[in-house]
Design an enzyme around this catalytic site. Sequence first.
Site, PDB file in Angstrom:
ATOM      1  N   CYS A 231       3.629 -13.779  34.012  1.00  0.00           N
ATOM      2  CA  CYS A 231       2.409 -13.130  33.533  1.00  0.00           C
ATOM      3  C   CYS A 231       1.601 -14.027  32.597  1.00  0.00           C
ATOM      4  O   CYS A 231       0.474 -13.692  32.234  1.00  0.00           O
ATOM      5  CB  CYS A 231       2.745 -11.816  32.849  1.00  0.00           C
ATOM      6  SG  CYS A 231       3.768 -10.755  33.879  1.00  0.00           S
TER       7      CYS A 231
ATOM      8  N   HIS B  18      -3.120  -9.714  28.819  1.00  0.00           N
ATOM      9  CA  HIS B  18      -2.371  -9.400  30.035  1.00  0.00           C
ATOM     10  C   HIS B  18      -2.159  -7.890  30.119  1.00  0.00           C
ATOM     11  O   HIS B  18      -1.891  -7.232  29.114  1.00  0.00           O
ATOM     12  CB  HIS B  18      -1.029 -10.132  30.009  1.00  0.00           C
ATOM     13  CG  HIS B  18      -0.089  -9.667  31.057  1.00  0.00           C
ATOM     14  ND1 HIS B  18      -0.471  -9.539  32.365  1.00  0.00           N
ATOM     15  CD2 HIS B  18       1.214  -9.261  30.997  1.00  0.00           C
ATOM     16  CE1 HIS B  18       0.561  -9.083  33.067  1.00  0.00           C
ATOM     17  NE2 HIS B  18       1.589  -8.900  32.257  1.00  0.00           N
TER      18      HIS B  18
ATOM     19  N   ASN C 289       0.398  -3.691  36.755  1.00  0.00           N
ATOM     20  CA  ASN C 289       0.641  -5.030  36.212  1.00  0.00           C
ATOM     21  C   ASN C 289       0.660  -6.023  37.370  1.00  0.00           C
ATOM     22  O   ASN C 289       1.605  -6.066  38.142  1.00  0.00           O
ATOM     23  CB  ASN C 289       1.980  -5.034  35.463  1.00  0.00           C
ATOM     24  CG  ASN C 289       2.332  -6.401  34.896  1.00  0.00           C
ATOM     25  OD1 ASN C 289       1.723  -7.410  35.239  1.00  0.00           O
ATOM     26  ND2 ASN C 289       3.325  -6.443  34.027  1.00  0.00           N
TER      27      ASN C 289
HETATM   28  C1  LIG Z   1       8.921   0.081  31.158  1.00  0.00           C
HETATM   29  C2  LIG Z   1       8.380   0.910  30.003  1.00  0.00           C
HETATM   30  C3  LIG Z   1       7.052   1.512  30.371  1.00  0.00           C
HETATM   31  C4  LIG Z   1       9.372   2.032  29.714  1.00  0.00           C
HETATM   32  O1  LIG Z   1       8.923   2.773  28.625  1.00  0.00           O
HETATM   33  P1  LIG Z   1       9.890   3.104  27.407  1.00  0.00           P
HETATM   34  O2  LIG Z   1       9.135   3.970  26.522  1.00  0.00           O
HETATM   35  O3  LIG Z   1      10.398   1.805  26.862  1.00  0.00           O
HETATM   36  O4  LIG Z   1      11.026   3.883  28.135  1.00  0.00           O
HETATM   37  P2  LIG Z   1      12.589   3.792  27.896  1.00  0.00           P
HETATM   38  O5  LIG Z   1      13.135   2.722  28.795  1.00  0.00           O
HETATM   39  O6  LIG Z   1      12.870   3.697  26.437  1.00  0.00           O
HETATM   40  O7  LIG Z   1      13.031   5.189  28.425  1.00  0.00           O
HETATM   41  C5  LIG Z   1      12.680   6.376  27.738  1.00  0.00           C
HETATM   42  C6  LIG Z   1      13.181   7.558  28.521  1.00  0.00           C
HETATM   43  O8  LIG Z   1      12.439   7.649  29.750  1.00  0.00           O
HETATM   44  C7  LIG Z   1      13.334   7.592  30.863  1.00  0.00           C
HETATM   45  N1  LIG Z   1      12.695   6.799  31.915  1.00  0.00           N
HETATM   46  C8  LIG Z   1      12.797   5.478  32.160  1.00  0.00           C
HETATM   47  N2  LIG Z   1      12.051   5.138  33.198  1.00  0.00           N
HETATM   48  C9  LIG Z   1      11.466   6.259  33.622  1.00  0.00           C
HETATM   49  C10 LIG Z   1      10.560   6.554  34.660  1.00  0.00           C
HETATM   50  N3  LIG Z   1      10.109   5.610  35.507  1.00  0.00           N
HETATM   51  N4  LIG Z   1      10.140   7.825  34.804  1.00  0.00           N
HETATM   52  C11 LIG Z   1      10.572   8.794  33.991  1.00  0.00           C
HETATM   53  N5  LIG Z   1      11.432   8.587  32.989  1.00  0.00           N
HETATM   54  C12 LIG Z   1      11.865   7.331  32.804  1.00  0.00           C
HETATM   55  C13 LIG Z   1      14.591   6.930  30.349  1.00  0.00           C
HETATM   56  O9  LIG Z   1      15.700   7.317  31.094  1.00  0.00           O
HETATM   57  C14 LIG Z   1      14.631   7.454  28.944  1.00  0.00           C
HETATM   58  O10 LIG Z   1      15.135   8.757  28.958  1.00  0.00           O
HETATM   59  P3  LIG Z   1      16.109   9.273  27.767  1.00  0.00           P
HETATM   60  O11 LIG Z   1      15.247   9.225  26.535  1.00  0.00           O
HETATM   61  O12 LIG Z   1      16.456  10.648  28.218  1.00  0.00           O
HETATM   62  O13 LIG Z   1      17.250   8.321  27.738  1.00  0.00           O
HETATM   63  C15 LIG Z   1       8.217   0.039  28.740  1.00  0.00           C
HETATM   64  O14 LIG Z   1       9.463  -0.326  28.238  1.00  0.00           O
HETATM   65  C16 LIG Z   1       7.420  -1.201  28.969  1.00  0.00           C
HETATM   66  O15 LIG Z   1       6.247  -1.136  29.242  1.00  0.00           O
HETATM   67  N6  LIG Z   1       8.035  -2.367  28.794  1.00  0.00           N
HETATM   68  C17 LIG Z   1       7.375  -3.632  28.900  1.00  0.00           C
HETATM   69  C18 LIG Z   1       6.886  -3.829  30.265  1.00  0.00           C
HETATM   70  C19 LIG Z   1       6.232  -5.112  30.413  1.00  0.00           C
HETATM   71  O16 LIG Z   1       5.408  -5.446  29.632  1.00  0.00           O
HETATM   72  N7  LIG Z   1       6.646  -5.841  31.417  1.00  0.00           N
HETATM   73  C20 LIG Z   1       6.094  -7.020  31.853  1.00  0.00           C
HETATM   74  C21 LIG Z   1       5.959  -8.008  30.799  1.00  0.00           C
HETATM   75  S1  LIG Z   1       4.859  -9.023  31.443  1.00  0.00           S
END
Ligand SMILES: CC(C)(COP(=O)(O)OP(=O)(O)OC[C@H]1O[C@@H](n2cnc3c(N)ncnc32)[C@H](O)[C@@H]1OP(=O)(O)O)[C@@H](O)C(=O)NCCC(=O)NCCS
Length: 359
Positions: free
Chosen positions: A129, A284, A315
């Site tokens: 990215c 990004h 993304n």
């Molecule tokens: C991926 C992302 C959106 C997830 O969001 P988050 O708030 O961190 O979510 P978490 O992984 O902490 O999960 C929170 C809860 O949602 C649930 N969950 C995870 N993915 C899920 C989905 N796709 N749909 C619904 N629930 C989901 C988890 O199981 C967790 O449940 P719990 O609280 O009961 O355990 C976030 O971490 C993110 O954007 N990360 C960076 C991504 C990024 O920038 N990537 C590329 C870099 S270039």
Amino acid sequence: MTVQPKNTGTIASVGGDRHSRILGVGGYRPERVVTNEEVCTWIDSSDQWIRERSGIETRRFAREDESVVDMAEQAAVPALEMAGITADQVGAIVMATISHPFQTPAAAPLLATRLGTGNVPAFDVSAACAGYCYGISLASDMVRAGSADNVLVIGVEKLSQWTYRHDRGTSFILADGAGAAVVSASDVPRIGPTVWGSEGDKWSTIQQRVGWDEIRRIWEHVEATGEEPDYSKFEVANIAEASTMQMAGQSVFRWAVWGMAPIAQQALDKAGITADDLDAFIPHQANMRIIDAMIKQLKLPADIPVARDIAETGNTSAASIPLATERMLRQGEVPHGGLALEIGFGAGLVYAAQVVELP
Ligand SMILES: CC(C)(COP(=O)(O)OP(=O)(O)OC[C@H]1O[C@@H](n2cnc3c(N)ncnc32)[C@H](O)[C@@H]1OP(=O)(O)O)[C@@H](O)C(=O)NCCC(=O)NCCS
């Protein structure tokens, strides 16, 4: 007796005191719009969760027969047009991509042939990215050093191909698209110094699940013995999952939220401007919450337009910044000649930021 060099200090330099600028940008968004509802047929999630946690409403997926080179060409043509140059005036191609399906050769030489640039230097950059900002940095230095007069920089991804549909952690995020920029010579600096780096200690936070060498070994064993492929060591179900990307979402999220605003600030400082001088902030497009956190930390004035294309593009990795730039210019959201702060960050982990004058 010591051996003496024949000739010292007489290598001709083609560079001078010239500077660089972005002369044109172009973008390509694949036709197929994929809704959150459709994604939720593959994973246990909801439209509301995806919107709230990532800001994504829809994304675009390329056709099965549409390659990264096809998409790159579609973005390159309008970029050359805006720059007012023809393909034969392109002196080099830098293609940022992690989703070209061949380990080798690179995608860029194929694009050069498609566009009719002639036999120019053409290579791919694997910086995920951050790839576009890496590319702009390389292109700017190439132009300033006299290695090329016009460099075509492409950010292109077909991540739908490298995402496991049933992976809750990535399948709603990653998408497809292409963006392009032409970097050319300028009498004054119109691309600021790049602040860039890598943090290889976080290498595994975004990675292909299983390396090609391991996948080959598994299949050699299958062919030799007739046994079923065994992916259990890698905790994946099948080859579709083995060859795709996995992400430690929360770790990457925290790294981006706390680590990237200081990098963006350094890019402003190195360019000798403040956030108040900006006409656009084009980060990004990884997560709307990361964008909001960066705005806060940078104390960005409320009236400065911010790219929020993730809502409709998902993304698109290396393509996200040039795609947003192209749209903001086309829709008159940002002024031609205005200053934009761009920052890319992702798998590696790697990052790069610079201030550029918009074409
Ligand atoms: C991926 C992302 C959106 C997830 O969001 P988050 O708030 O961190 O979510 P978490 O992984 O902490 O999960 C929170 C809860 O949602 C649930 N969950 C995870 N993915 C899920 C989905 N796709 N749909 C619904 N629930 C989901 C988890 O199981 C967790 O449940 P719990 O609280 O009961 O355990 C976030 O971490 C993110 O954007 N990360 C960076 C991504 C990024 O920038 N990537 C590329 C870099 S270039």
